[in-house]
Design an enzyme around this catalytic site. Structure first.
Site, PDB file in Angstrom:
ATOM      1  N   TYR B 285       0.909  -1.244   0.048  1.00 34.21           N
ATOM      2  CA  TYR B 285      -0.057   0.079  -0.036  1.00 34.21           C
ATOM      3  C   TYR B 285       0.929   1.131  -0.184  1.00 34.21           C
ATOM      4  O   TYR B 285       1.884   1.392   0.821  1.00 34.21           O
ATOM      5  CB  TYR B 285      -0.835  -0.146   1.179  1.00 34.21           C
ATOM      6  CG  TYR B 285      -1.882   0.975   1.311  1.00 34.21           C
ATOM      7  CD1 TYR B 285      -3.136   0.881   0.704  1.00 34.21           C
ATOM      8  CD2 TYR B 285      -1.612   2.298   1.716  1.00 34.21           C
ATOM      9  CE1 TYR B 285      -3.827   1.763   0.571  1.00 34.21           C
ATOM     10  CE2 TYR B 285      -2.601   3.283   1.664  1.00 34.21           C
ATOM     11  CZ  TYR B 285      -3.974   3.001   1.161  1.00 34.21           C
ATOM     12  OH  TYR B 285      -4.967   4.132   0.959  1.00 34.21           O
ATOM     13  N   TYR B 335      -5.403   6.270  -6.946  1.00 30.58           N
ATOM     14  CA  TYR B 335      -5.823   6.121  -5.697  1.00 30.58           C
ATOM     15  C   TYR B 335      -7.158   5.525  -5.307  1.00 30.58           C
ATOM     16  O   TYR B 335      -8.073   6.075  -5.302  1.00 30.58           O
ATOM     17  CB  TYR B 335      -5.910   7.446  -5.035  1.00 30.58           C
ATOM     18  CG  TYR B 335      -5.698   7.604  -3.372  1.00 30.58           C
ATOM     19  CD1 TYR B 335      -5.355   6.681  -2.605  1.00 30.58           C
ATOM     20  CD2 TYR B 335      -6.421   8.689  -2.627  1.00 30.58           C
ATOM     21  CE1 TYR B 335      -5.249   6.593  -1.281  1.00 30.58           C
ATOM     22  CE2 TYR B 335      -6.409   8.727  -1.328  1.00 30.58           C
ATOM     23  CZ  TYR B 335      -5.909   7.761  -0.576  1.00 30.58           C
ATOM     24  OH  TYR B 335      -5.997   7.737   0.465  1.00 30.58           O
TER      25      TYR B 335
END
Lengths: 129, 383
Positions: B285, B335
């Site tokens: 991440y 994102y």
């Protein structure tokens, strides 16, 4: 922007208005904590006493904001926000005076001062020479 | 034998700056695409799971309605950001293994650029009052705060952060879905101004409108479907001690150089029956570049303070010993809060990575989240 004061934090903000830093100390384990909250994050017990701290500490971590992300801060850049570890233990979040260009670095010693806005008082720090 | 679960399909919408479509429309498109990709009939899907921040998405019930799903055994909406994707896939896998549902679609959908932008939202919660009035008012500042301490303690510098952005951009050049595809080198990285020091623009994810979904099924069912299964060998979520009063409150966290990955790694590997040396690729991440370095070290894929040098040496490139963020990451692909990170992991394990497919893809570590809490998966080939 005004802080959204709540039942837990009122004492902290009221103390800043008087230029004092008041934190909660757990009645069971005696650890100080910040932010204010209704139970101890170290031992889980309720019950605390408000105690005053001196406002001296060191920069644990810091950022320098070059591009403001909200309109209210556009005139302030560049500005420094740091996590300050107080001598008494707890960490607080605060701006550090100046643009961060000289002497403002992690582990630098800092001292509290108080910036009075119209409706609230901000805890700020300056690097100790 | 204990029942097992697998990711069987993935689906995406286009990632754009302005979708001009409702979030529900985006969610339904990505979920329908994932179900179709798996080769399932919609009537076989009996679970929907998703997450949102400050009501920026739609409830699973709405998606089930729009997709015409006949019967739901699991509807799960959680109030989390990027910590959620691996967590929800793990919960979906647990539900499938327990017989609570048969096939669960997990999605993230939002107009994250043209609508509410999570990075600069004012989060609810009792910690907010100490941050926003100071101008400490964006998620990137919180991650930058941790990065400052991480670089200080480990002796890292701008070249370490830049190496992450540069390595991932090279993957994005081969990913048509990625939003940032122009080449990036160190000189260009260092020339760019700081946004919030130590981060420059290339260290920050790029917000998009879009949706992404994956389908989780039992391994038995997966073996009859269209693609090779990406087996959910292990999942873990962890919030460490004193995770704070809201998702932006990190003041009570002791060590900004270690995040949740340090806390869940041993549990994750034990459940999967593998160790860090067995991991062949990782999808970590990366709302911001520093979380890749902290994640590599937290998962034991690099030693303490060694992640920067590892990335600078090309270790995470396609021809390196441990390819990382093969879609370009959130830094370059966009994102989608890490739902796309899980989808990329599944594609790679399934051998469907296209121009960016890595050679060794039997064991993949995936993470979701940046700071105090988060989740992870080990996905493996069917072995």
């Amino acid at each position: 922007m005004l802080p959204l004061v709540d039942l837990e934090s009122r004492g902290y903000w009221d103390a800043l208005r008087r230029h004092r830093i008041v934190l909660q100390r757990c009645d069971a384990c005696a650890r100080l904590r910040f932010p204010p909250m209704p139970g101890c994050p170290y031992c889980g017990r309720r019950g605390h006493t408000e105690v005053e701290v001196r406002g001296r500490g060191r920069i644990y971590a810091m950022v320098r904001v070059h591009r403001a992300l909200t309109p209210a801060m556009v005139g302030e850049v560049p500005y420094v926000v740091a996590v300050v570890e107080l001598d008494e233990g707890p960490r607080v979040i605060a701006r550090i005076d100046g643009d961060g260009s000289a002497g403002t670095h992690i582990d630098a010693a800092v001292s509290a001062r108080f910036v009075d806005h119209d409706d609230w008082t901000e805890l700020r720090f300056e690097v100790v020479a | 034998m204990t029942p097992r679960a697998a990711v069987t399909g993935v689906g995406y919408t286009a990632f754009t700056r302005r979708s001009e479509r409702s979030v529900l429309d985006l969610a339904a498109e990505a979920c329908a695409a994932a179900i179709e990709d798996a080769g399932l009939d919609r009537a076989e899907v009996d679970g929907v799971a998703s997450f949102m921040v400050m009501h920026d998405s739609v409830p699973c019930q709405a998606v089930a309605t729009v997709l015409g799903l006949p019967s739901q055994r699991l509807l799960l909406d959680v109030d989390l950001g990027g910590q959620a994707p691996c967590y929800l896939v793990g919960l979906a896998a647990a539900a499938v293994k327990a017989g609570m549902a048969r096939n669960v679609v997990v999605f993230r959908a939002m107009n994250g650029r043209s609508g509410g932008r999570v990075g600069t939202m004012q989060f609810d919660g009792m910690g907010a009052q100490y941050r926003y009035p100071l101008g400490y008012d964006a998620y990137l500042m919180y991650v930058a705060m941790w990065a400052s301490r991480f670089l200080y303690e480990t002796g890292g510098g701008p070249e370490d952060l830049g190496a992450v952005a540069i390595a991932q951009r090279a993957y994005a050049e081969r990913n048509a879905r990625a939003v940032r595809r122009e080449p990036l080198d160190l000189a260009a990285y260092l020339e760019a101004p700081y946004v919030v020091e130590p981060f420059r623009a290339a260290d920050c994810t790029i917000e998009v409108d879009g949706a992404c979904a994956v389908v989780v099924s039992s391994l038995d069912r997966a073996r009859d479907l269209r693609h090779p299964p990406a087996v959910v060998a292990a999942s873990a979520y962890r919030a460490g001690p004193r995770p704070g009063l809201d998702i932006g409150d990190h003041l009570l966290w002791g060590d900004y150089t270690r995040n949740y990955t340090s806390l869940l790694a041993a549990d994750l590997y034990e459940k999967a029956g593998v160790g860090p040396r067995d991991v062949q690729l990782a999808e970590i991440y990366d709302c911001f570049s520093s979380t890749v370095l902290i994640g590599l070290e937290g998962l034991g894929l690099c030693g303490r303070g060694e992640a920067g040098a590892f990335v600078r040496s090309g270790g995470t490139a396609a021809d390196g010993p441990l390819p990382v963020n093969t879609h370009g990451g959130l830094l370059a692909e966009g994102y989608l809060h890490g739902m796309n990170t899980v989808a990329e992991a599944a594609l790679q394990v399934q051998g469907r990575g296209g121009d960016r497919q890595v050679v060794r893809h039997d064991v993949c570590a995936v993470t979701s989240g940046a700071l105090m809490d988060g989740s992870a998966l080990i996905l493996t080939a069917d072995r």
